[in-house]
Structure formats: C-alpha cells, structure tokens
Design a protein around this motif. Structure first.
Motif, PDB file in Angstrom:
ATOM      1  N   SER A  49       0.839  -1.195   0.000  1.00 56.68           N
ATOM      2  CA  SER A  49       0.000   0.000   0.000  1.00 56.68           C
ATOM      3  C   SER A  49       0.873   1.244   0.000  1.00 56.68           C
ATOM      4  CB  SER A  49      -0.940   0.017   1.209  1.00 56.68           C
ATOM      5  OG  SER A  49      -0.195   0.056   2.414  1.00 56.68           O
ATOM      6  N   SER A  50       0.270   2.366  -0.430  1.00 57.20           N
ATOM      7  CA  SER A  50       0.972   3.651  -0.432  1.00 57.20           C
ATOM      8  C   SER A  50      -0.036   4.765  -0.609  1.00 57.20           C
ATOM      9  CB  SER A  50       2.006   3.708  -1.565  1.00 57.20           C
ATOM     10  OG  SER A  50       2.622   4.981  -1.602  1.00 57.20           O
ATOM     11  N   ALA A  51       0.147   5.854   0.120  1.00 59.99           N
ATOM     12  CA  ALA A  51      -0.721   7.024   0.000  1.00 59.99           C
ATOM     13  C   ALA A  51      -0.187   8.012  -1.035  1.00 59.99           C
ATOM     14  CB  ALA A  51      -0.859   7.719   1.351  1.00 59.99           C
ATOM     15  N   LEU A  52       0.937   7.691  -1.683  1.00 57.62           N
ATOM     16  CA  LEU A  52       1.533   8.595  -2.669  1.00 57.62           C
ATOM     17  C   LEU A  52       0.778   8.537  -3.990  1.00 57.62           C
ATOM     18  CD1 LEU A  52       5.331   7.859  -2.108  1.00 57.62           C
ATOM     19  CD2 LEU A  52       4.088   9.930  -1.451  1.00 57.62           C
ATOM     20  N   PRO A  53       0.855   9.595  -4.791  1.00 60.99           N
ATOM     21  CA  PRO A  53       0.321   9.528  -6.153  1.00 60.99           C
ATOM     22  C   PRO A  53       1.274   8.716  -7.026  1.00 60.99           C
ATOM     23  CG  PRO A  53       1.305  11.684  -5.754  1.00 60.99           C
ATOM     24  CD  PRO A  53       1.362  10.939  -4.460  1.00 60.99           C
ATOM     25  N   LEU A  54       0.823   7.545  -7.492  1.00 59.79           N
ATOM     26  CA  LEU A  54       1.669   6.618  -8.251  1.00 59.79           C
ATOM     27  C   LEU A  54       0.929   6.126  -9.490  1.00 59.79           C
ATOM     28  CD1 LEU A  54       3.035   4.593  -5.189  1.00 59.79           C
ATOM     29  CD2 LEU A  54       4.301   6.319  -6.524  1.00 59.79           C
ATOM     30  N   PRO A  55       0.744   6.989 -10.486  1.00 64.57           N
ATOM     31  CA  PRO A  55      -0.031   6.626 -11.671  1.00 64.57           C
ATOM     32  C   PRO A  55       0.591   5.469 -12.450  1.00 64.57           C
ATOM     33  CG  PRO A  55       0.367   9.001 -11.578  1.00 64.57           C
ATOM     34  CD  PRO A  55       1.241   8.371 -10.549  1.00 64.57           C
ATOM     35  N   PRO A  56      -0.242   4.614 -13.044  1.00 65.25           N
ATOM     36  CA  PRO A  56       0.276   3.538 -13.880  1.00 65.25           C
ATOM     37  C   PRO A  56       0.776   4.079 -15.217  1.00 65.25           C
ATOM     38  CG  PRO A  56      -2.116   3.585 -13.983  1.00 65.25           C
ATOM     39  CD  PRO A  56      -1.708   4.617 -12.971  1.00 65.25           C
ATOM     40  N   ALA A  57       1.655   3.300 -15.855  1.00 64.44           N
ATOM     41  CA  ALA A  57       2.142   3.608 -17.199  1.00 64.44           C
ATOM     42  C   ALA A  57       1.767   2.459 -18.113  1.00 64.44           C
ATOM     43  CB  ALA A  57       3.657   3.815 -17.184  1.00 64.44           C
ATOM     44  N   ILE A  58       1.273   2.775 -19.310  1.00 62.94           N
ATOM     45  CA  ILE A  58       0.835   1.746 -20.259  1.00 62.94           C
ATOM     46  C   ILE A  58       1.590   1.902 -21.568  1.00 62.94           C
ATOM     47  CG2 ILE A  58      -1.111   0.766 -21.528  1.00 62.94           C
ATOM     48  CD1 ILE A  58      -2.974   1.849 -19.439  1.00 62.94           C
ATOM     49  N   PHE A  59       2.125   0.779 -22.059  1.00 64.42           N
ATOM     50  CA  PHE A  59       2.713   0.751 -23.401  1.00 64.42           C
ATOM     51  C   PHE A  59       2.658  -0.688 -23.900  1.00 64.42           C
ATOM     52  CE2 PHE A  59       6.040   0.400 -26.580  1.00 64.42           C
ATOM     53  CZ  PHE A  59       5.792   1.528 -27.355  1.00 64.42           C
ATOM     54  N   GLY A  60       2.252  -0.842 -25.175  1.00 64.09           N
ATOM     55  CA  GLY A  60       2.112  -2.190 -25.717  1.00 64.09           C
ATOM     56  C   GLY A  60       1.076  -2.970 -24.929  1.00 64.09           C
ATOM     57  N   ASN A  61       1.420  -4.187 -24.541  1.00 66.27           N
ATOM     58  CA  ASN A  61       0.474  -4.988 -23.752  1.00 66.27           C
ATOM     59  C   ASN A  61       0.791  -4.980 -22.267  1.00 66.27           C
ATOM     60  OD1 ASN A  61       2.747  -6.572 -23.615  1.00 66.27           O
ATOM     61  ND2 ASN A  61       1.786  -8.438 -24.392  1.00 66.27           N
ATOM     62  N   ARG A  62       1.618  -4.008 -21.839  1.00 70.57           N
ATOM     63  CA  ARG A  62       2.081  -3.992 -20.458  1.00 70.57           C
ATOM     64  C   ARG A  62       1.583  -2.773 -19.684  1.00 70.57           C
ATOM     65  NH1 ARG A  62       8.270  -4.638 -22.175  1.00 70.57           N
ATOM     66  NH2 ARG A  62       7.392  -3.440 -23.908  1.00 70.57           N
ATOM     67  N   VAL A  63       1.359  -2.988 -18.391  1.00 70.51           N
ATOM     68  CA  VAL A  63       1.065  -1.910 -17.451  1.00 70.51           C
ATOM     69  C   VAL A  63       2.097  -2.002 -16.335  1.00 70.51           C
ATOM     70  CG1 VAL A  63      -0.621  -0.885 -15.877  1.00 70.51           C
ATOM     71  CG2 VAL A  63      -1.405  -2.078 -17.935  1.00 70.51           C
ATOM     72  N   TRP A  64       2.772  -0.911 -16.056  1.00 69.08           N
ATOM     73  CA  TRP A  64       3.719  -0.850 -14.946  1.00 69.08           C
ATOM     74  C   TRP A  64       3.155   0.078 -13.866  1.00 69.08           C
ATOM     75  CZ3 TRP A  64       5.446   0.124 -20.038  1.00 69.08           C
ATOM     76  CH2 TRP A  64       6.234  -0.883 -20.604  1.00 69.08           C
ATOM     77  N   PHE A  65       3.374  -0.278 -12.608  1.00 67.68           N
ATOM     78  CA  PHE A  65       3.005   0.642 -11.537  1.00 67.68           C
ATOM     79  C   PHE A  65       3.873   0.383 -10.315  1.00 67.68           C
ATOM     80  CE2 PHE A  65       0.458  -3.003 -10.390  1.00 67.68           C
ATOM     81  CZ  PHE A  65       0.251  -2.935  -9.015  1.00 67.68           C
ATOM     82  N   SER A  66       4.053   1.433  -9.526  1.00 68.74           N
ATOM     83  CA  SER A  66       4.843   1.365  -8.290  1.00 68.74           C
ATOM     84  C   SER A  66       3.905   1.185  -7.106  1.00 68.74           C
ATOM     85  CB  SER A  66       5.643   2.657  -8.100  1.00 68.74           C
ATOM     86  OG  SER A  66       6.421   2.965  -9.237  1.00 68.74           O
TER      87      SER A  66
END
Length: 250
Positions: free
Chosen positions: A142-159
C-alpha cells in the motif's frame, strides 16, 4: 476542472499521467484564440456559487484528467473515479468502493479500459464506458503517494510499496516484480527506445529496470553525499521524465 473549446481535427489523447509513458507532459495540440469556456466540473455553478461534487471539495494532489473514448476520467480520492462527457462535463459514471484513488488513471484504447491504482495497493481495470470493474491485480502492498500507472504495448507498470510491478493489460497477470529495497517514491516512466523503466526511491536512489524481464540494469545515487542540511531533497510527488533523443532521464 474547466475545459476549453478546441477546433480542428481530432488530436492525440492525453491518456495517462503527463501525457505519455516518457512523462514528458508535452502535446503538439494548440488551442487557437479566442478561448471560450465550455464547461466546469467540481467548481462553480453558472451563478458563481460552489458546485462541488467530490467529498471535501478538492481532488488529490498531482491528479490530472485524462481522456479517451469521448470521455474525461478523473481520480477523486475516496470517491473513486469519475467519467465525464467531453462535450458537456456531465457525469457519466462514478466507480466507488475501490479504495482511496490518489493517482491519475490511465485510459487504454486496445482494451477500452481505465487502469486505476488505488492506495490500497490494487490495480483495477474498469470498463471505460460503464465503470464496471473488469479485473483486479493485488500487490499486497500500500501507499498514499500519487503513483499513476504507465501503459505501453500490452504492459502496465506501476509502483507500490518497495516494488515496481509489470502486468499484462489484457489478463492482469503479473509478468514480473522488481524489489527496490527502499520505498518507491515515484510512478514509473518508460523509455520506448531502450525498453527501460525508471523510478526514484525514498533513499534517493534511481533505478533503471528492464521493461521485459524486470531485472536491474543500473542503480544511481544522484546525491551521493547525502541530504544537504539546508535543502532536504525528496522524490515524492515528482516523476522521472525521459528525454529519448538525448538519452537522459530528468
């Protein structure tokens, strides 16, 4: 949030935080004058009075509206996510019950979905048209920080927590998880040319992670001598910006 009238051909969407996976915050779109107000949401009404929709009135820090499919999507903290009409700002749907959404959401054209990172550590895939939850990936952090996901191709990355996650955007199955040891303080940015995910951590380390495998390519300490006593440094509430042509990250 106010929207201006834009004339001319349809231009590229602002579909994720800072426009793109490099987090450049740049678009070639221009708004020719004279500017005319089209609509306001969560602001004032036509009489100049308060017309707040969200709990507490304000949106979480760093939240940006994103667009796609003729709709504007807004992360709204404990209220979840709102989808608004691009034409008139009318609320088309609201998805609550997914925790405290403090991160800009991301729209994906291929899946017709909105990807949402909640402070409860979950990545939600919402139907962009209806707001129905189509899938959930649980990071167990969990985290209260703003951590938007990133999308490219068929992948989603998030912190989230001390980790960076990569999941398949169609199945929400985990492809890899990278343990940064220190709490990850920024959302991921992605260099398309180098297939490299970049994040900054609370210990002021910056990590370059292979986008396909999740293995570390490098780790850098931009402030090797530690915190200056008169000007404390932190990465929180910021994000790396990838300058592809120059081959640097800011």
């Amino acid at each position: 949030m106010a929207r201006q009238r834009i004339s001319g051909a349809k231009l590229s969407e602002w579909s994720q935080h800072a426009h793109d996976v490099q987090r450049t915050g740049y678009t070639s779109q221009t708004v020719p004058p004279p500017w005319r107000l089209r609509w306001i949401w969560n602001g004032v009404d036509i009489q100049g009075g308060v017309a707040k929709v969200t709990t507490g009135g304000s949106l979480p820090r760093n939240v940006q509206p994103v667009t796609g499919g003729g709709r504007v999507y807004v992360a709204a903290g404990v209220d979840g996510v709102f989808a608004l009409s691009e034409i008139n700002g009318r609320t088309l749907w609201r998805r609550g019950g997914i925790g405290d959404v403090r991160s800009t959401v991301a729209y994906d054209h291929d899946t017709q979905s909105v990807f949402v990172v909640s402070s409860n550590g979950n990545l939600y895939r919402l139907d962009a048209k209806t707001g129905v939850v189509r899938g959930v990936f649980r990071s167990n952090q969990s985290s209260a920080l703003p951590l938007p996901p990133a999308i490219f191709g068929n992948r989603v990355w998030f912190s989230m927590g001390d980790s960076v996650f990569c999941v398949n955007k169609f199945t929400l199955r985990q492809a890899w998880r990278y343990n940064a040891v220190s709490a990850v303080a920024t959302p991921p940015s992605y260099s398309v040319a180098r297939n490299l995910v970049v994040v900054g951590c609370d210990d002021l380390s910056v990590h370059g992670i292979d986008g396909s495998t999740g293995t570390r390519r490098w780790r850098s300490m931009p402030v090797p001598s530690g915190q200056p006593p008169d000007a404390p440094i932190e990465f929180r509430y910021g994000w790396p910006v990838i300058a592809e042509n120059a081959g640097v990250v800011l």
